[in-house]
Design a protein around this motif. Structure first.
Motif, mmCIF file in Angstrom:
data_model
loop_
_atom_site.group_PDB
_atom_site.id
_atom_site.type_symbol
_atom_site.label_atom_id
_atom_site.label_comp_id
_atom_site.label_asym_id
_atom_site.label_seq_id
_atom_site.Cartn_x
_atom_site.Cartn_y
_atom_site.Cartn_z
ATOM 1 N N ARG B 104 0.760 -1.260 -0.146
ATOM 2 C CA ARG B 104 -0.156 0.028 0.120
ATOM 3 C C ARG B 104 1.054 1.122 0.184
ATOM 4 N NH1 ARG B 104 -0.161 -2.315 4.956
ATOM 5 N NH2 ARG B 104 0.488 -1.002 6.887
ATOM 6 N N ASN B 106 3.540 3.876 0.683
ATOM 7 C CA ASN B 106 4.482 3.751 1.691
ATOM 8 C C ASN B 106 4.817 2.430 2.187
ATOM 9 O OD1 ASN B 106 4.616 6.517 1.197
ATOM 10 N ND2 ASN B 106 3.381 7.027 3.199
ATOM 11 N N LEU B 107 4.395 1.436 1.765
ATOM 12 C CA LEU B 107 4.803 0.054 2.234
ATOM 13 C C LEU B 107 4.936 -0.595 0.961
ATOM 14 C CD1 LEU B 107 5.696 -1.832 4.306
ATOM 15 C CD2 LEU B 107 3.143 -2.803 4.270
ATOM 16 N N THR B 108 6.579 -1.099 0.884
ATOM 17 C CA THR B 108 6.837 -1.940 -0.197
ATOM 18 C C THR B 108 7.972 -2.972 0.192
ATOM 19 O OG1 THR B 108 8.683 -0.585 -0.933
ATOM 20 C CG2 THR B 108 6.926 -0.017 -1.990
ATOM 21 N N TYR B 109 7.945 -4.115 -0.207
ATOM 22 C CA TYR B 109 9.079 -5.095 -0.109
ATOM 23 C C TYR B 109 9.852 -5.356 -1.233
ATOM 24 C CZ TYR B 109 6.110 -5.955 4.301
ATOM 25 O OH TYR B 109 5.853 -6.053 5.528
ATOM 26 N N SER B 199 16.030 -7.090 5.701
ATOM 27 C CA SER B 199 14.567 -7.039 5.383
ATOM 28 C C SER B 199 14.222 -8.243 4.569
ATOM 29 C CB SER B 199 14.665 -5.863 4.439
ATOM 30 O OG SER B 199 15.312 -5.800 3.047
#
Lengths: 232, 402
Positions: B104, B106-109, B199
């Motif tokens: 979503r 501001n959230l990435t992997y 991460s």
């Protein structure tokens, strides 16, 4: 009589130089086949050196030694080993049996070094032990036998391969008088069977048993005569 | 004749049982230690390789030696190979792409996408748990479909069965939407890679063509591809592949095609395990050396003690070589017997250890032969000095000693 041993002008000198010891000093000697000789001398007379020389354990500093007509005075160690094996049966004062081996195995030793096969070796050794009256002791180790018995094993070992010369160095030196008599009578019997016997001793009583007596002193032969008291 | 020397050696060993055993002990421990280390080392290799086999051993990886040519493979070449070589499940590019999944704002992997053909399912590493793998038509039509790993699915959606959902893939700029058609188990390799970074890197598989579209790269730029094997025909497939590739690409005789039968894991781990085994074996071998010196020591003492016996033997006609052989035989029999006992001990110990830590247990017959040869050689080597001393003794001197 055929010549068996012929020593010509032999010298053996230890520590050559200032403190030299002449153990044998221009010794000449002939021993024929089938003789019974005693070599007698005090300790330090050179008789042990002479015995080592006769037994091909040692080589002369100068002079020649012919055994069976063959010059054996300058041989390699291995050649000397072969000559000892073929020509000489040793009987030592201290018996010199190998303690870890049985009587039979001890008697077999020279036959092993000669390369005699197992079967024949055993037959020869058993016959030799029989002839010294030890047929019941074949599997005994030396420490299970008396001194006299041990010396008889040693004699069996010396005759098993039928060498021309029996060389006995103080054969009764470690034995009581009873055993001594026994050993001397066996040696005499072997002589009577046709063997050449040379006994080295310091004991006139033993020397008297021989037919010819050679006296050695300070490395020189001082007398060489037939024994007038010899009895068969 | 030599038999006699061996016999007399045996009898003197027997007559000194206690000491002979103590002398042997050094060799027993040395041989047992070396053998245990080597057998366990073998077991460790077999076990680790067995685990790695599931990754690579059933596939062949083909790439170009970049120092020799700039040429890359085309999808047509891969199809050629698939059609012309028998005994394979299929061929697939093995292209890995980075990028990231946008969960979503501001959230990435970080993403790690394996791009390939449908045949990748046959790599032996893919186990579908939900839905399906992408198909040949997905590849042909460059459909934007994707297969996620269990961990990836959970990380993005919070649960596992996410078939029918869609994910946003940031392909270094353009964001492309992919439809999830399946979820597969995590692979050994995934876990291995994941452990390299802090991460989490999320694994997924997608059709090669779709990925090329998404990233805007030409599809005939394949750097390496894999061939999935049906059976034990690796060598045959290897040589055929080489000739097809060299013919089609005009690289005959240039030795530019690199073919490896695994992912390069076997050889590295193998050499690391070999180094570990060798180091420990060398340390164990030192105890063997100490044992050998013990034999030399006792034999020297024995020669001194038996000087008179040696004199007697010489006076009876033993040659230098007879004495030498007798004492060498004695030393060799001591170490040979010690070696045999040590071997039994070593095999027993390593068997127990392998069972306890669950390594595969296998005794190489060559190893046994070598151990027997080495233990005898130790006896001969360390026996030479005392035996020579014995053989050189002067019989008069020797007879004079008490």
């Amino acid at each position: 009589m055929k010549k068996l041993v012929e020593i010509k002008d032999v010298c053996k000198i230890y520590n050559p130089g200032e403190n030299e010891v002449r153990a044998l000093d221009h010794v000449s000697l002939i021993i024929g086949e089938g003789e019974f000789v005693a070599i007698i001398g005090q300790s330090g007379s050179g008789k042990s050196t002479l015995m080592n020389m006769l037994g091909c354990l040692d080589t002369p500093t100068s002079g020649k030694y012919f055994l069976h007509g063959q010059d054996v005075s300058h041989m390699t160690d291995d050649e000397q080993s072969d000559v000892r094996n073929r020509e000489i049966g040793f009987i030592f004062q201290g018996f010199n049996l190998i303690p870890s081996l049985t009587a039979l195995e001890n008697v077999e030793l020279p036959l092993i070094y000669r390369g005699v096969g197992k079967k024949e070796r055993e037959n020869l050794s058993k016959a030799a032990l029989n002839s010294v009256g030890l047929s019941k002791r074949m599997t005994h180790k030396p420490n299970e036998m008396s001194g006299g018995q041990q010396q008889r094993v040693a004699i069996a070992r010396a005759i098993a391969q039928a060498p021309p010369i029996l060389l006995a160095d103080e054969p009764t030196g470690n034995l009581d008088s009873g055993s001594s008599k026994e050993i001397i009578s066996i040696i005499k019997r072997l002589y009577n069977e046709g063997r050449t016997v040379i006994i080295i001793t310091h004991d006139p009583g033993i020397a008297k048993q021989a037919k010819r007596i050679i006296t050695i002193s300070d490395g020189k032969i001082v007398s060489d005569m037939m024994n007038p008291d010899y009895v068969d | 004749m030599y038999l006699e020397y061996i016999k007399s050696a045996l009898s003197s060993i027997r007559s000194n049982k206690g000491r002979s055993f103590l002398t042997m002990l050094g060799i027993i421990i040395g041989i047992a230690a070396v053998l245990t280390v080597l057998i366990i080392g073998d077991g460790m290799k077999a076990t680790v390789n067995g685990e790695l086999d599931s990754i690579g051993a059933t596939s062949i990886t083909v790439s170009m030696d970049s120092t020799k040519t700039d040429k890359k493979f085309s999808p047509e070449l891969l199809n050629d190979i698939e059609e012309n070589i028998d005994g394979i499940y299929g061929v697939s590019p093995s292209q890995n792409m980075g990028g990231s999944f946008i969960v979503r704002d501001n959230l990435t992997y970080d993403a790690y996408i394996s791009a390939g053909f449908a045949a990748m399912e046959k790599s032996g590493q893919v186990t579908i748990v939900h839905g399906r793998y992408f198909s040949k038509s997905d590849v042909d039509e460059a459909k934007k479909v994707i297969v996620l790993s269990q961990t990836t699915a959970k990380k993005i959606f919070g649960y596992e069965n996410v078939v029918g959902q869609s994910v946003q893939l940031d392909a270094y700029g353009p964001v492309v939407e992919f439809q999830v058609v399946g979820v597969r188990k995590d692979m050994t390799l995934d876990t291995a890679f994941a452990s390299f970074s802090d991460s989490p890197t999320l694994m997924a598989d997608a059709p090669y063509t779709s990925i090329c579209d998404a990233y805007g790269i030409a599809s005939d730029n394949i750097e390496s591809f894999s061939i999935y094997l049906e059976g034990e025909n690796k060598e045959e497939v290897l040589s055929k592949t080489r000739s097809v590739v060299e013919n089609v690409m005009g690289l005959r005789g240039e030795n530019a095609v690199k073919i490896s039968s695994s992912l390069g894991f076997d050889s590295t781990t193998d050499s690391i395990l070999n180094i570990i085994t060798s180091v420990v074996a060398i340390i164990a071998a030192i105890s063997l050396l100490v044992g050998g010196i013990g034999v030399m020591n006792i034999m020297t003492v024995s020669v001194t003690e038996r000087t008179r016996e040696i004199g007697i033997r010489k006076s009876l006609g033993a040659r230098t070589s007879s004495i030498l052989t007798q004492f060498l035989a004695e030393a060799a029999i001591l170490t040979f017997t010690g070696g045999m006992i040590g071997m039994l001990l070593g095999i027993t110990i390593s068997y127990i250890i392998c069972k306890v830590i669950d390594f595969s247990f296998y005794v190489n017959p060559m190893l046994v032969l070598i151990v027997v040869a080495i233990s005898t050689a130790i006896g001969l080597f360390f026996g030479i000095y005392p035996a020579k001393r014995a053989a050189k003794l002067d019989p008069i001197e020797a007879l004079r000693t008490e």
